[in-house]
Motif scaffolding. Structure first.
Motif, mmCIF file in Angstrom:
data_model
loop_
_atom_site.group_PDB
_atom_site.id
_atom_site.type_symbol
_atom_site.label_atom_id
_atom_site.label_comp_id
_atom_site.label_asym_id
_atom_site.label_seq_id
_atom_site.Cartn_x
_atom_site.Cartn_y
_atom_site.Cartn_z
ATOM 1 N N ALA A 48 20.966 -6.589 22.678
ATOM 2 C CA ALA A 48 22.387 -6.230 22.632
ATOM 3 C C ALA A 48 23.272 -7.458 22.447
ATOM 4 C CB ALA A 48 22.783 -5.481 23.900
ATOM 5 N N ALA A 49 22.810 -8.601 22.911
ATOM 6 C CA ALA A 49 23.593 -9.844 22.785
ATOM 7 C C ALA A 49 23.812 -10.231 21.325
ATOM 8 C CB ALA A 49 22.894 -10.984 23.525
ATOM 9 N N LYS A 50 23.049 -9.641 20.415
ATOM 10 C CA LYS A 50 23.184 -9.939 18.987
ATOM 11 C C LYS A 50 24.028 -8.898 18.263
ATOM 12 C CE LYS A 50 18.586 -11.867 19.283
ATOM 13 N NZ LYS A 50 17.197 -11.480 19.183
ATOM 14 N N SER A 51 24.565 -7.938 18.990
ATOM 15 C CA SER A 51 25.330 -6.853 18.368
ATOM 16 C C SER A 51 26.621 -7.355 17.734
ATOM 17 C CB SER A 51 25.690 -5.789 19.408
ATOM 18 O OG SER A 51 24.542 -5.146 19.873
ATOM 19 N N TYR A 52 26.959 -6.765 16.624
ATOM 20 C CA TYR A 52 28.217 -7.060 15.934
ATOM 21 C C TYR A 52 29.392 -6.605 16.786
ATOM 22 C CZ TYR A 52 31.634 -7.168 12.119
ATOM 23 O OH TYR A 52 32.730 -7.436 11.340
ATOM 24 N N ALA A 53 29.224 -5.440 17.434
ATOM 25 C CA ALA A 53 30.296 -4.881 18.253
ATOM 26 C C ALA A 53 29.715 -4.065 19.393
ATOM 27 C CB ALA A 53 31.208 -4.000 17.403
#
Length: 142
Positions: A116-121
């Protein structure tokens, strides 16, 4: 106002969904997820959807959002240590009724946080069901 756009999708969320490219991921977070601190750490956009449940927002987003069919998964779920969350049955119904090819992958809590830390938003929903978090990977329009 626009015709055909689900009411639960704010202008900010519509803009973000449109800006996302193939392979970008968006986290739909339940009410317990630390969205603000997670967004600050990784520079993700945070969109508030307080009072809107996960089922409602998921159905709305899937009307506009193509899922990635080229990767090994396009939907990531956070698994509890025991059992399966009841809300996942609702998700299954939504995905079955969509025209999307769905590829699930389940992650432990801390693996999910790393992903989730790599999510765009991040979309902060009002969902109170436990382990209701979903990461969706954007695909292409065919």
């Amino acid at each position: 106002m626009l015709k055909g756009i689900p009411e639960v999708l704010s202008p900010q969320l519509l803009k973000i969904l449109d800006e996302m490219g193939h392979g970008d991921e968006i986290l739909l977070a339940d009410a317990n997820y630390p969205v603000e601190s997670a967004g600050m750490k990784n520079g993700s956009y945070v969109v508030r959807a307080d009072g809107i449940g996960m089922v409602e927002i998921l159905e709305a987003i899937l009307k506009l959002f193509p899922l990635d069919t080229f990767s090994d998964y396009n939907i990531a779920l956070m698994t509890p240590e025991k059992g399966e969350p009841e809300i996942w049955k609702e998700y299954e119904k939504i995905f079955i009724s969509s025209s999307e090819e769905v590829k699930f992958k389940k992650f432990s809590r801390f693996e999910f946080y790393d992903l989730a830390a790599k999510s765009y938003a991040i979309v902060a929903t009002g969902e109170r069901a436990l382990y209701a978090n979903i990461i969706m990977k954007k695909g292409v329009i065919k």
